[in-house]
Every structure is written in structure tokens, then in C-alpha cells.
Design a protein around this motif. Structure first.
Motif, PDB file in Angstrom:
ATOM      1  N   ALA A 127       0.835  -1.202   0.000  1.00 53.35           N
ATOM      2  CA  ALA A 127       0.000   0.000   0.000  1.00 53.35           C
ATOM      3  C   ALA A 127       0.872   1.254   0.000  1.00 53.35           C
ATOM      4  O   ALA A 127       0.642   2.192  -0.776  1.00 53.35           O
ATOM      5  N   LYS A 128       1.882   1.272   0.863  1.00 57.44           N
ATOM      6  CA  LYS A 128       2.782   2.424   0.910  1.00 57.44           C
ATOM      7  C   LYS A 128       3.571   2.550  -0.390  1.00 57.44           C
ATOM      8  O   LYS A 128       3.745   3.654  -0.930  1.00 57.44           O
ATOM      9  N   TYR A 129       4.048   1.418  -0.902  1.00 57.09           N
ATOM     10  CA  TYR A 129       4.817   1.456  -2.148  1.00 57.09           C
ATOM     11  C   TYR A 129       3.985   2.013  -3.297  1.00 57.09           C
ATOM     12  O   TYR A 129       4.446   2.851  -4.074  1.00 57.09           O
ATOM     13  N   ARG A 130       2.743   1.552  -3.399  1.00 59.46           N
ATOM     14  CA  ARG A 130       1.896   1.999  -4.504  1.00 59.46           C
ATOM     15  C   ARG A 130       1.566   3.488  -4.379  1.00 59.46           C
ATOM     16  O   ARG A 130       1.510   4.206  -5.379  1.00 59.46           O
ATOM     17  N   ALA A 131       1.359   3.974  -3.149  1.00 57.48           N
ATOM     18  CA  ALA A 131       1.096   5.401  -2.961  1.00 57.48           C
ATOM     19  C   ALA A 131       2.306   6.229  -3.392  1.00 57.48           C
ATOM     20  O   ALA A 131       2.176   7.244  -4.085  1.00 57.48           O
ATOM     21  N   GLU A 132       3.498   5.795  -2.994  1.00 58.71           N
ATOM     22  CA  GLU A 132       4.708   6.509  -3.379  1.00 58.71           C
ATOM     23  C   GLU A 132       4.918   6.454  -4.892  1.00 58.71           C
ATOM     24  O   GLU A 132       5.356   7.429  -5.504  1.00 58.71           O
ATOM     25  N   TYR A 133       4.590   5.317  -5.481  1.00 61.48           N
ATOM     26  CA  TYR A 133       4.752   5.165  -6.930  1.00 61.48           C
ATOM     27  C   TYR A 133       3.851   6.145  -7.682  1.00 61.48           C
ATOM     28  O   TYR A 133       4.258   6.748  -8.678  1.00 61.48           O
ATOM     29  N   LEU A 134       2.625   6.323  -7.217  1.00 61.81           N
ATOM     30  CA  LEU A 134       1.709   7.259  -7.864  1.00 61.81           C
ATOM     31  C   LEU A 134       2.253   8.681  -7.804  1.00 61.81           C
ATOM     32  O   LEU A 134       2.172   9.433  -8.781  1.00 61.81           O
ATOM     33  N   ALA A 135       2.799   9.068  -6.653  1.00 64.50           N
ATOM     34  CA  ALA A 135       3.325  10.425  -6.512  1.00 64.50           C
ATOM     35  C   ALA A 135       4.569  10.643  -7.361  1.00 64.50           C
ATOM     36  O   ALA A 135       4.779  11.732  -7.901  1.00 64.50           O
ATOM     37  N   GLN A 136       5.403   9.622  -7.488  1.00 62.10           N
ATOM     38  CA  GLN A 136       6.648   9.759  -8.237  1.00 62.10           C
ATOM     39  C   GLN A 136       6.430   9.756  -9.743  1.00 62.10           C
ATOM     40  O   GLN A 136       7.152  10.417 -10.480  1.00 62.10           O
ATOM     41  N   THR A 137       5.435   9.008 -10.210  1.00 58.06           N
ATOM     42  CA  THR A 137       5.239   8.848 -11.656  1.00 58.06           C
ATOM     43  C   THR A 137       4.005   9.566 -12.180  1.00 58.06           C
ATOM     44  O   THR A 137       3.918   9.847 -13.376  1.00 58.06           O
TER      45      THR A 137
END
Length: 380
Positions: A127-137
Motif C-alpha cells: 500500500a505504501k509502495y503503490r502510494a509513493e509510486y503514484l506520486a513519483q510517476t
């Protein structure tokens, strides 16, 4: 009386009446101004939840050899609209556990009103990884840029131990100046409200995921980006069906899949299935995700029944009631995975609790009484 306008033309003084310009009616001006204000605020504060595509049942009809009728189990898809936006600044942040607890309490209130058991808060790395991925990309899609569905990252980061469903929400904001509060502030409860009650554009797929009795845990994460003129607050909510205590957790290596554990008394194992999915070629265009097409299938509770239109894997398959009421599961299967892509191993169970609830999505009836209690994905 009209005023005269005079000017010199070819040595003569020429005069003619001056035409008055008609002023626009005040009513028209007010209407146009009001429409402009409404359009401005719609662009300034715009929450987004994606539209789903037509779902695909992930288990075929059962071909019964005995008089006993076996039910077809289908897995619904989740939804999110893929939008790519370019930003200058991506901002990640620490988790707000207080807001998460409040959101879970609110979700449980909604579930209780529908006669559905509560969920508990759980931490998932995905969940944390996917949230960070959305913000980065700023790739607002269930698929990553490589075309992998979220089941792959769930297995990589959390082991693929239980059934999961990913739900995404984004709140976009436009406007210059300071960071808007709609982006800066974390409000998981608002995200839960939107996913449940403002989900018509997604045909209520998020709503059904959050209320499904199969899911007894919830994991949440959030992130945002802001470039001074445009930004978004992203929310990721994973609904989790955690019903198995593993003796030996799911594992695939060298063409062999193994798993051993005990499922809760309420969850009777019905199927072991493997799905194959090619990499998604255009992640931003997808409005939903699924784990692919049925590749292998084994009926666990009837030795004389087979899955229609799917090859049966060889190996050992045990699903039997233990003395303490739980279901003992042992799988040691041969699975030759030769095509490049993603393969997802699932155990699908029948929910024996008999909970009555009312899904609202077009494919929602396929959820009733059917629970994915293990989802494990590998990449070949």
C-alpha cells in the motif's frame, strides 16, 4: 435625438448620426459570470475515481461428473482510470495512523449499517509502495509502467499470503500559490466516503470491494505531489481477506508450487487456480485490472469434478476439515510456466457464514459467498 458625428472627407465636412451600441442585458451577463465561476471551481477542486471496464469472471463454469452441482466462482475486477500527468515536485510523507483509525471506524460503521462484519487495520508494504509510486510517476493506474498488475507487487513486498483488492482514489487541484489544503491535508475518512458513496462513475466497484464480507482487514496509504500550479492527493486502500494461518507459505520455484496451512472454519476451500496475464501494453488507458485468463484449475472439494476449459495440474491437493474445525490445506503442484508474463496462483473458498448483503456493481453478484483467500503472483 441622436448625436451627429462629423469628419472631413475630400474637402467637405460630412456629418451623420452616431449609432449607439446596445448594452448586453444584465441577466445575460450575470448568467455568463455564474457559469464561469462554477467552471473555475470545478477545475480547482476535482476528486477523481476511475471508471471500471466490464469485469471478466476468473473461474469457468464447473463441469460436474457427479449429480452434485458445483458453483462457478468469479473474481470481480477493481477499477481506476489511468491518467499520466507530469509534475516537477513529488512529495512523500509519513503515515497518519490517527486518520487511518478514524477511517476504519467510519468504514465499520457503514458496514454495520449493511449487516456486514467489521474490518481491522493492517499494515501492508504494498500500500505504501503503490502510494509513493503514484506520486513519483503520476501514472494513475493499477498497472505500473512495465504493465504489471498490483498482485505482482503485493507478492514481492508482502509474500502473497492472502486475498487482496486494490482501490485507488485521486483528488486533483489546480491553482497557483501556496499548497492547497485539499492536497496538504490527509483525510482517509473522506477517501472512504468517496469510494463508497461517490462511486457511480466506477459502477460501484470500489464500494463493493470496501463492503465485501470476504475482506476482514484494510491497509491504507497516501501521498501527494505539487508543482506550484497543479497537484494531486492520492489514496490507496487495500482490502484484505486474511483467513489462513500458514505452516509453509505459498512458494513457486523450479516449476513447482507449494503451500500448507489452515483456513478458518468459515472458509471452505473450493478451487486452486492459476491465471496468466500478459504485460499491459498501455497502462494509462486501462480503467481496471484483473489477474488474466484461467491457465490451470483444480477442484479441491470434489475428486470427481473438473474445471471446464482449463487443464488440471498434477500433484497433491488436500483440503479437509481438521478436528478443531479449521480446513487443512496442502498443495504440492507441478506448474510449467513457459510464456513471458505474470502468473497468479489463487485459492478460492466458499464463505459458510451465509452473510446477506447487496453488491451494487453489475458483476457484484459474483462476489456473494466467494472469497479469494490466497493470491500469489510470479513473473516469468
Amino acid at each position: 435625438m441622436s448625436k451627429l458625428k462629423c469628419e472631413q472627407r475630400n474637402g467637405y465636412l460630412v456629418c451623420y448620426p452616431r449609432r449607439r451600441r446596445k448594452k448586453p442585458k444584465r441577466t445575460v451577463v450575470k448568467v455568463l459570470a455564474a457559469l464561469g465561476i462554477v467552471a473555475f471551481f470545478l477545475l480547482l477542486f476535482y476528486p477523481y475515481i476511475g471508471n471500471p471496464e466490464a469485469p471478466r469472471p476468473v473461474l469457468p463454469p464447473i463441469q460436474t461428473i457427479t449429480p452434485q452441482t458445483l458453483t462457478d466462482f468469479a473474481r470481480p475486477t477493481n477499477s481506476a482510470n489511468g491518467i499520466v500527468a507530469t509534475s516537477v515536485t513529488q512529495t512523500l510523507e509519513l503515515e497518519d495512523n490517527v486518520s487511518k483509525v478514524q477511517a476504519v471506524d467510519y468504514l465499520n460503521y457503514i458496514r454495520s449499517e449493511e449487516g456486514i462484519p467489521p474490518v481491522q487495520l493492517i499494515n501492508l508494504n504494498v500500500a505504501k509502495y503503490r502510494a509513493e509510486y503514484l506520486a513519483q510517476t503520476n501514472l494513475f493506474s493499477h498497472y505500473d509502467a512495465g504493465g504489471r498488475h498490483p498482485g505482482y507487487w503485493y507478492t514481492q513486498l508482502d509474500g502473497g499470503l492472502y486475498g487482496v483488492e486494490e482501490n485507488l482514489m485521486a483528488r486533483y487541484v489546480m491553482g497557483g500559490g501556496q499548497l492547497p489544503s485539499e492536497v496538504a491535508e490527509v483525510n482517509y475518512t473522506d477517501a472512504i466516503y468517496s469510494l463508497v458513496f461517490n462511486d457511480a462513475l466506477s459502477m460501484w466497484g470500489h464500494r463493493d470491494s470496501l463492503l465485501d464480507p470476504c475482506n476482514n482487514y484494510a491497509a491504507m496509504a497516501t501521498s501527494y505531489f505539487w508543482n506550484g500550479t497543479y497537484g494531486a492527493r492520492y489514496y490507496v486502500v487495500y482490502m484484505v481477506a486474511k483467513w489462513v494461518e500458514w505452516i509453509s507459505p505459498p512458494h513457486y520455484e523450479g516449476g513447482r508450487f507449494t503451500a500448507e496451512g489452515y483456513a478458518a472454519p468459515e472458509m471452505k476451500p473450493k478451487f486452486f487456480a492459476v491465471y496468466y496475464a500478459e504485460y499491459e501494453s498501455n497502462p494509462a488507458s486501462r480503467h481496471s485490472y484483473d489477474v488474466g485468463d484461467l491457465y490451470l484449475c483444480k477442484v479441491l472439494d470434489s475428486p470427481l469434478a473438473t474445471c471446464k476449459d482449463a487443464q488440471e495440474p498434477a500433484g497433491t491437493f488436500i483440503a479437509e476439515r481438521a478436528q478443531d474445525g479449521r480446513w487443512y490445506i496442502k498443495i504440492d503442484a507441478s506448474a510449467s510456466l513457459d510464456k513471458p508474463g505474470l502468473y497468479t496462483f489463487e485459492i478460492i473458498a466458499e464463505d459458510l457464514r451465509g452473510i446477506k448483503w447487496s453488491p451494487m456493481s453489475p458483476w457484484g453478484d459474483a462476489r456473494i459467498g466467494r472469497c479469494v483467500i490466497m493470491e500469489y503472483t510470479v513473473e516469468i
